[in-house]
Design a protein around this motif. Structure first.
Motif, short mmCIF file in Angstrom:
data_model
loop_
_atom_site.label_atom_id
_atom_site.label_comp_id
_atom_site.label_asym_id
_atom_site.label_seq_id
_atom_site.Cartn_x
_atom_site.Cartn_y
_atom_site.Cartn_z
N TRP A 83 -5.14 51.22 -29.76
CA TRP A 83 -5.29 52.10 -28.66
C TRP A 83 -6.48 52.22 -28.25
O TRP A 83 -6.76 52.13 -26.89
CB TRP A 83 -4.58 53.42 -29.27
CG TRP A 83 -4.55 54.44 -28.21
CD1 TRP A 83 -5.25 55.83 -28.07
CD2 TRP A 83 -3.51 54.47 -27.18
NE1 TRP A 83 -4.81 56.28 -27.00
CE2 TRP A 83 -3.82 55.79 -26.60
CE3 TRP A 83 -2.73 53.87 -26.79
CZ2 TRP A 83 -3.17 56.06 -25.46
CZ3 TRP A 83 -2.05 53.89 -25.56
CH2 TRP A 83 -2.08 55.13 -24.79
N PRO A 84 -7.78 52.42 -29.03
CA PRO A 84 -9.07 52.29 -28.31
C PRO A 84 -9.44 51.18 -27.49
O PRO A 84 -10.13 51.58 -26.31
CB PRO A 84 -9.97 52.61 -29.63
CG PRO A 84 -9.35 53.38 -30.71
CD PRO A 84 -7.89 52.46 -30.27
N GLU A 85 -9.30 50.04 -27.92
CA GLU A 85 -9.52 48.83 -27.01
C GLU A 85 -8.55 48.75 -25.81
O GLU A 85 -9.08 48.30 -24.71
CB GLU A 85 -9.14 47.51 -27.98
CG GLU A 85 -9.72 47.42 -29.28
CD GLU A 85 -9.35 46.41 -30.23
OE1 GLU A 85 -8.56 45.41 -29.83
OE2 GLU A 85 -9.53 46.75 -31.44
N ILE A 86 -7.38 49.27 -26.04
CA ILE A 86 -6.69 49.02 -24.79
C ILE A 86 -6.69 50.20 -23.82
O ILE A 86 -6.83 49.77 -22.51
CB ILE A 86 -4.91 49.33 -25.29
CG1 ILE A 86 -4.58 48.17 -25.90
CG2 ILE A 86 -4.14 49.47 -24.03
CD1 ILE A 86 -3.45 48.11 -26.69
N VAL A 87 -7.21 51.34 -23.99
CA VAL A 87 -7.39 52.57 -23.22
C VAL A 87 -8.77 52.74 -22.75
O VAL A 87 -9.08 53.67 -21.98
CB VAL A 87 -6.27 53.59 -23.37
CG1 VAL A 87 -5.10 53.74 -23.50
CG2 VAL A 87 -6.99 54.09 -24.63
N GLY A 88 -9.54 52.42 -23.67
CA GLY A 88 -11.17 52.77 -23.72
C GLY A 88 -11.44 53.76 -24.62
O GLY A 88 -10.41 54.65 -25.06
N PRO A 89 -12.88 53.84 -25.00
CA PRO A 89 -13.29 54.87 -26.02
C PRO A 89 -13.18 56.44 -25.80
O PRO A 89 -12.62 57.03 -26.52
CB PRO A 89 -14.65 54.42 -26.42
CG PRO A 89 -15.23 53.51 -25.30
CD PRO A 89 -13.75 52.95 -24.61
N ALA A 115 -4.67 65.90 -21.24
CA ALA A 115 -3.08 65.94 -20.85
C ALA A 115 -2.84 65.80 -19.50
O ALA A 115 -2.07 64.76 -19.04
CB ALA A 115 -2.09 67.00 -21.52
N THR A 116 -3.48 66.25 -18.72
CA THR A 116 -3.48 66.16 -16.99
C THR A 116 -3.90 64.97 -16.84
O THR A 116 -3.40 64.41 -15.95
CB THR A 116 -4.30 67.38 -16.32
OG1 THR A 116 -3.45 68.63 -16.97
CG2 THR A 116 -4.18 67.29 -14.86
N LEU A 121 -3.21 59.15 -15.01
CA LEU A 121 -3.27 57.88 -15.17
C LEU A 121 -1.95 57.26 -15.74
O LEU A 121 -2.09 55.96 -16.04
CB LEU A 121 -4.27 57.64 -16.31
CG LEU A 121 -5.76 58.12 -16.14
CD1 LEU A 121 -6.72 57.91 -17.17
CD2 LEU A 121 -6.30 57.01 -14.91
N ALA A 122 -0.85 57.72 -15.43
CA ALA A 122 0.49 57.18 -16.11
C ALA A 122 0.86 55.87 -15.63
O ALA A 122 1.40 54.91 -16.30
CB ALA A 122 1.45 58.38 -15.79
N ARG A 123 0.73 55.77 -14.39
CA ARG A 123 0.86 54.53 -14.01
C ARG A 123 0.21 53.51 -14.28
O ARG A 123 0.74 52.16 -14.27
CB ARG A 123 1.08 54.38 -12.02
CG ARG A 123 2.03 55.29 -11.60
CD ARG A 123 2.23 54.92 -10.19
NE ARG A 123 3.29 55.66 -9.56
CZ ARG A 123 3.47 55.97 -8.29
NH1 ARG A 123 2.47 55.48 -7.39
NH2 ARG A 123 4.53 56.49 -7.76
N THR A 124 -1.10 53.84 -14.20
CA THR A 124 -1.89 52.62 -15.00
C THR A 124 -1.78 52.23 -16.13
O THR A 124 -1.75 51.02 -16.68
CB THR A 124 -3.32 53.02 -14.82
OG1 THR A 124 -3.61 53.53 -13.17
CG2 THR A 124 -4.56 52.05 -15.03
#
Length: 169
Positions: A83-89, A115-116, A121-124
């Motif tokens: 997860w950290p590698e995929i979405v960033g730290p 959460a907001t 960023l949901a589409r990204t």
């Protein structure tokens, strides 16, 4: 150095999360009655391998996952573990993936602000997750913020009050 700053500890937690998600996927498949495939897989046109011949470890694992129908579950567990590698730290420090079911990923955020941010960023995120898992695997990102936030306390709060309705009504 805290566990958060230690890459070895983060990797170990990621591996543990991936194993947990794989075990969960196996249990879910067993509940649905999806047992591993029993028919033999078709082999390529290359040289025939005898049953006792050694094979590459990665190939053996890939064959096992394919035989049991666990490819997607293992891929999802791998994404959860990385997860950290995929979405960033920054985003990973405040969020974590919780479940994947029917194309929907549930992400837990540690505050309503994060959460907001994830909702924006949901589409990204859907696009990025589909790059990792294959097009069309993830169709929706659902976000859940903190569930049991502590009630504010202070000198002006009266125990048992119902808010402004007590004053005016």
């Amino acid at each position: 150095m805290s566990d958060e700053d230690n890459p070895t500890a983060r990797t170990a937690r990621g591996v543990a999360m991936a194993r947990e998600k794989l075990a969960q996927a196996k249990a879910d498949a067993a509940k649905r009655g999806q047992l591993p495939r029993r028919e033999p897989r078709r082999r390529g046109a290359g040289p025939r391998r005898e049953a006792g011949d050694p094979q590459l470890f990665g190939r053996a694992i890939a064959d096992l996952l394919a035989d049991r129908g666990w490819e997607r579950s293992a891929a999802v567990g791998g994404v959860f573990g990385r997860w950290p590698e995929i979405v960033g730290p920054d985003l990973a420090a405040h969020t974590k993936p919780d479940s994947f079911e029917d194309g929907e990923v549930l992400i837990l955020a540690d505050s309503t602000a994060w959460a907001t941010q994830v909702r924006l960023l949901a589409r990204t995120l859907v696009r990025r997750l589909n790059e990792e898992l294959g097009e069309g695997t993830v169709t929706k990102v659902k976000v859940r913020g903190p569930q049991n936030a502590p009630r504010p306390s202070g000198g002006l709060r009266v125990t048992g009050s119902r808010g402004p309705g007590d004053t005016y009504g």
